[in-house]
Design a protein around this motif. Structure first.
Motif, mmCIF file in Angstrom:
data_model
loop_
_atom_site.group_PDB
_atom_site.id
_atom_site.type_symbol
_atom_site.label_atom_id
_atom_site.label_comp_id
_atom_site.label_asym_id
_atom_site.label_seq_id
_atom_site.Cartn_x
_atom_site.Cartn_y
_atom_site.Cartn_z
ATOM 1 N N LYS A 65 9.760 22.350 -48.000
ATOM 2 C CA LYS A 65 8.574 23.871 -47.465
ATOM 3 C C LYS A 65 9.476 24.950 -47.813
ATOM 4 O O LYS A 65 9.472 25.707 -46.409
ATOM 5 N N PHE A 124 8.558 9.100 -44.201
ATOM 6 C CA PHE A 124 7.158 8.622 -43.314
ATOM 7 C C PHE A 124 7.880 9.749 -41.642
ATOM 8 O O PHE A 124 6.987 9.972 -41.809
ATOM 9 N N TYR A 125 9.039 9.479 -41.096
ATOM 10 C CA TYR A 125 8.982 10.303 -39.969
ATOM 11 C C TYR A 125 9.863 11.850 -40.017
ATOM 12 O O TYR A 125 9.396 12.744 -39.611
ATOM 13 N N PHE A 126 10.972 11.611 -40.905
ATOM 14 C CA PHE A 126 11.620 12.793 -41.491
ATOM 15 C C PHE A 126 10.601 14.187 -42.175
ATOM 16 O O PHE A 126 11.076 15.125 -41.785
ATOM 17 N N GLN A 127 10.426 13.532 -43.008
ATOM 18 C CA GLN A 127 9.073 14.487 -43.897
ATOM 19 C C GLN A 127 7.950 14.266 -43.913
ATOM 20 O O GLN A 127 7.073 15.212 -43.917
ATOM 21 N N GLY A 128 7.168 13.842 -42.410
ATOM 22 C CA GLY A 128 5.758 13.988 -42.001
ATOM 23 C C GLY A 128 5.100 13.113 -42.770
ATOM 24 O O GLY A 128 3.834 13.460 -42.478
ATOM 25 N N SER A 169 2.016 11.070 -44.651
ATOM 26 C CA SER A 169 1.231 9.843 -44.212
ATOM 27 C C SER A 169 2.217 8.051 -45.653
ATOM 28 O O SER A 169 2.542 8.665 -46.772
#
Length: 189
Positions: A41, A143-147, A149
């Motif tokens: 990003k 999953f959690y740190f990069q968001g 799915s």
């Protein structure tokens, strides 16, 4: 004249053919950049990752070797890009923590105790994540740190959705057990 295949170009790059590297770069720069950008990003970081990938190809180090029987060349390049992105993300997080630690030494603001507790919990969680096998660490990071799915992870890593779900579920179970055993963060079930 027929276009050279990815494998042909790869073999020529291994022989230090700069023209082959340029052709491969032109062929994949947009794909690798957009892939890295989705993870980072940040356009500058994505550019850095992309350059790192092509430097690894050129040097023949850090990328492993492509074996045609194991999958598509483009998938292999995307895996190298993903790994380089994760490495850069980890490197940046370490640098951010170092800056945060240095800056917090001079703070006398209300809520500093809460920030310290939060940081201790983050550090404890980070240590717990590092106890997981590599595949599970990767799933948790994405999953959690990069968001991402679970479906996006399955597509990105080119593995079945059920495998992603199983790895995430197992990783969360192991994290919960580790954190409870350490007497730290306790999560509701």
């Amino acid at each position: 004249m027929a276009q050279p295949t990815d494998l042909d170009l790869y073999e020529r790059i291994r022989q230090k053919d700069k023209e082959a590297l340029e052709v491969l770069y032109d062929r994949y720069e947009k794909l690798l950049y957009s892939f890295a950008y989705r993870m980072m990003k940040d356009s500058q970081a994505a550019e850095e990752v992309m350059q790192d990938v092509f430097m690894k190809l050129w040097r023949g180090k850090g990328a492993g070797q492509y074996v045609s029987g194991r999958g598509k060349f483009s998938s292999w390049l995307l895996t190298i890009t993903r790994n380089a992105s994760i490495d850069l993300i980890r490197k940046k997080k370490v640098q951010e923590v170092e800056w945060d630690q240095r800056d917090s030494v001079h703070e006398d603001l209300p809520g500093v105790e809460q920030e310290i507790e939060d940081k201790e919990e983050r550090d404890q969680l980070r240590r717990a994540v590092h106890t997981l096998p590599d595949e599970q660490q990767r799933m948790i990071c994405l999953f959690y740190f990069q968001g991402m799915s679970q479906r996006e992870i399955a597509e990105k890593c080119d593995i079945p959705l059920g495998t992603v779900k199983g790895r995430v579920r197992l990783a969360l179970k192991k994290l919960r057990e580790h954190l409870e055993k350490e007497g730290g963060i306790v999560y509701e079930r």
